[in-house]
Design an enzyme around this catalytic site. Structure first.
Site, short mmCIF file in Angstrom:
data_model
loop_
_atom_site.label_atom_id
_atom_site.label_comp_id
_atom_site.label_asym_id
_atom_site.label_seq_id
_atom_site.Cartn_x
_atom_site.Cartn_y
_atom_site.Cartn_z
N GLU A 177 0.83 -1.21 0.00
CA GLU A 177 0.00 0.00 0.00
C GLU A 177 0.86 1.26 0.00
OE1 GLU A 177 -3.91 -1.84 0.16
OE2 GLU A 177 -3.09 0.09 -0.46
N ASP A 315 -4.71 -9.77 -7.57
CA ASP A 315 -5.06 -8.98 -8.76
C ASP A 315 -3.91 -8.24 -9.44
OD1 ASP A 315 -4.90 -7.41 -6.49
OD2 ASP A 315 -6.90 -6.55 -6.67
N GLU A 430 -19.28 -5.62 -3.02
CA GLU A 430 -17.91 -6.13 -2.97
C GLU A 430 -17.81 -7.54 -3.54
OE1 GLU A 430 -14.51 -5.10 -1.02
OE2 GLU A 430 -15.38 -3.74 -2.51
N GLU A 511 -12.51 -0.09 -9.72
CA GLU A 511 -12.12 -1.05 -10.76
C GLU A 511 -13.06 -1.06 -11.96
OE1 GLU A 511 -10.13 -1.84 -7.07
OE2 GLU A 511 -12.29 -1.83 -7.51
N THR A 602 -1.53 0.52 -10.21
CA THR A 602 -2.79 -0.02 -9.70
C THR A 602 -3.53 0.96 -8.81
OG1 THR A 602 -3.77 -2.06 -8.80
CG2 THR A 602 -1.88 -1.13 -7.61
#
EC number: 3.2.1.-
Length: 612
Positions: A177, A315, A430, A511, A602
């Site tokens: 992160e 991902d 989600e 996304e 990302t």
């Protein structure tokens, strides 16, 4: 000297005046494209100074035996990603609507949570889940620039310059992160603005993260005791790490090396990619990697495990494969090879077409479990996080000339659009489950009875349990258990086609907007503009607060007086870094942050590509 060669001294000054007039007219007419120009910094501009050099001076216990240099050579001339034609209708009003939402959120953050990681958008408080390093501020830098909020950008850069990366409010730092939000945020803002202060902050964060690689295996500690590291204590890489967290450092580390000429960051991340490539064909599902890896071994293990997903916790490891090829201009062909193997395996095993009331020809990415005998079982779980896949397939399809990937991309994006439309607020949850079509590539007509059987099965009710729980479920009047299914559907508020909703939240995720944006830029499909606008309006309506926008607990219910879902009082930095940026860009001129010039990490931070 152009005018000096063509004119005498008496005409030099008027000639220069004409040149400047033409130049400024060009600037005015091409503002969108020139807004993303990237000056090359002076050679010493990126060197950390004073306190910012702290991490560079922490003792190193396990130095690498050698540093792999950046790849050189002529970049590959990849095909264009962006379409050659786009709809003519102006999107100015929609773009401004997105900007207004962003500006409202930014004002509230500035007034109520300046310097904190996050604003709490209902109560007006502040939270520090990312170390207290002003995550929202850093994550939003490039969005401010792209949205032409230059005064706000200048103020934010000045504040970011003072962030102290030698101290954290957390005992344990998430390296992934920190990499995508902070290192990515600084790199992108530099690539857009050319402000050398931002590159220096990127180097400061890069030096800190590089210390997480100081282990016997030179593999990183992904959940990192930063305080022990700062004290110079010895470290060990963990025996179990998530694929996404160890496999998604390459884009940011490589871009930092490209900008500074210091190859140690590239070398660190490339060691991970090399290990992944070497073991890609030896996993239980060749082409894909299991969810976890072992970084503690002398030879890191990426091929032991039985669960294979392209969604949560895996991902971005896949997302970065075509993006690394784009960033490096194809100088390392291994990334294309890894992408193609992964894309083919995912299409064969993970992607499925679900039953829908409209017989929509869509695809969804599920989870595959591999048995000890090599058998595979598809778990048909859909995830909002997995909606990035449409953009990944579109990018790979265009870069590598794989038209079959473009078909997959369109069906995946259409699957996420369908999922938004299926829910009562027009917002996707989600995680949820669907019923796969009976046979891949075969008949997939809507079968309400089959859907209801899957609803009952997914609820965990076999025939005996149904008899016990519902006297009417399996009697002569209801031999198929329809009453039990109807009861579950009503109680769980299941839209037709969805068999269970296991996480009802919407946490402001980007996304779906991301893949709509990428596919729109790649195809110019006008209907994607309408899909993006419908998504944006639905999300804003469901999440808006007087201060900003908030995650919500349950997208299937209307819990407040306005008929909106109950707010969770949380606004992660990716709302302003990703979701709103992608919506803004899809309604902008295609030249603004062109996919032929930039590649997004990302966290939606665009880095300049190496192009021929």
């Amino acid at each position: 000297m152009l005018f000096a060669r063509k004119t005498g001294p008496a005409t030099l000054i008027p000639g220069v005046a004409i040149l400047f007039a033409v130049y400024f007219l060009y600037l005015w007419r091409n503002g969108d494209r020139l807004a993303v120009a990237t000056p090359r910094p002076a050679v010493d501009d990126w060197q950390p100074r004073g306190q910012a050099a702290f991490w560079r001076n922490v003792p190193v216990h396990y130095p690498p035996s050698s540093i792999r240099p950046l790849a050189t050579g002529t970049p590959v001339r990849y095909p264009p990603i962006q379409a050659t034609a786009f709809p003519a209708q102006p999107q100015d009003a929609r773009r401004q609507a997105v900007k207004q939402v962003f500006a409202k959120c930014w004002r509230s953050y500035r007034e109520l949570a300046w310097g904190a990681d996050e604003l709490t958008p209902v109560s007006g408080g502040r939270r520090d889940p990312f170390g207290g390093w002003a995550a929202t501020l850093v994550d939003s830098l490039d969005t401010l620039w792209i949205m032409d909020m230059k005064a706000e950008f200048a103020e934010a850069v000045a504040a970011a310059e003072a962030i102290n990366f030698t101290h954290s409010t957390l005992d344990q730092v998430n390296v992934f992160e920190t990499n995508i939000r902070f290192l990515g945020g600084f790199l992108s803002a530099f690539d857009l603005s050319g402000d050398a202060r931002l590159l220096r902050k990127a180097v400061e964060v890069g030096d800190m993260l590089y210390k997480a690689f100081d282990t016997t295996t030179r593999m990183p500690i992904t959940r990192w005791d930063i305080r022990a590291a700062a004290r110079g204590e010895r470290q060990a890489a963990p025996a179990s790490v998530l694929l996404a967290e160890i496999g998604s450092l390459s884009l940011e580390f490589t871009r930092l090396s490209m900008l500074t000429g210091d190859a140690r960051w590239f070398d660190a991340a490339q060691r991970i990619a090399d290990a992944m490539a070497a073991q890609q064909d030896s996993t239980a599902l060749p082409g894909l990697w299991p969810l976890t890896a072992d970084a503690a071994q002398t030879r890191p293990v990426f091929d032991a495990g039985s669960l294979f997903t392209l969604g949560a916790m895996a991902d971005s490891a896949y997302e970065y494969l075509p993006k690394m090829a784009a960033l490096l201009g194809g100088r390392l062909p291994g990334y294309q090879a890894m992408y193609e193997k992964a894309a083919d395996a995912a299409a064969r095993h993970n992607l499925f077409r679900p039953l829908t009331p409209t017989d929509a020809d869509i695809l969804v990415a599920g989870i595959v479990h591999v048995g000890e005998d090599g058998s595979t079982e598809l778990e048909p779980q859909a995830q909002h996080l997995a909606c990035f896949l449409g953009g990944m397939f579109a990018l790979g399809g265009r870069l590598f000339g794989r038209e079959k990937d473009m078909d997959v991309a369109q069906r995946l994006v259409d699957g996420c659009i369908w999922s938004y439309k299926a829910l009562p607020h027009g917002v996707m949850p989600e995680t949820f489950y669907l019923a796969p079509c009976p046979s891949p590539g075969g008949d997939c007509r809507w079968d309400e009875a089959a859907w209801k059987r899957e609803v009952v099965r997914r609820a965990g009710k076999d025939k005996k349990e149904t008899d016990d729980d519902d006297d009417d479920a399996n009697n002569d009047d209801d031999p198929t258990g329809t009453a039990a299914a109807d009861a579950i559907i009503a109680e769980e508020r299941l839209p037709p086609g969805i068999t269970a909703i296991t996480d009802r939240r919407y946490v402001l995720r980007p996304e779906a907007a991301e893949s709509v944006f990428v596919l729109y830029r790649a195809t110019g499909r006008a209907e994607l503009l309408e899909a993006a606008w419908a998504m944006f309006e639905a999300i804003d309506a469901a999440t808006t607060t007087p201060l900003a926008n908030s995650a919500v607990h349950d997208v299937t219910e209307a819990a407040d007086a306005d008929g909106k879902p109950q707010a969770a009082d949380a606004m992660e930095s990716f709302w302003m870094a990703e979701t709103l940026k992608y919506f803004y860009l899809v309604f902008s001129e295609p030249g603004l942050v062109s996919l032929d010039e930039f590649v997004f990490n990302t966290e939606a931070h665009p880095f300049r590509r190496l192009v021929r």
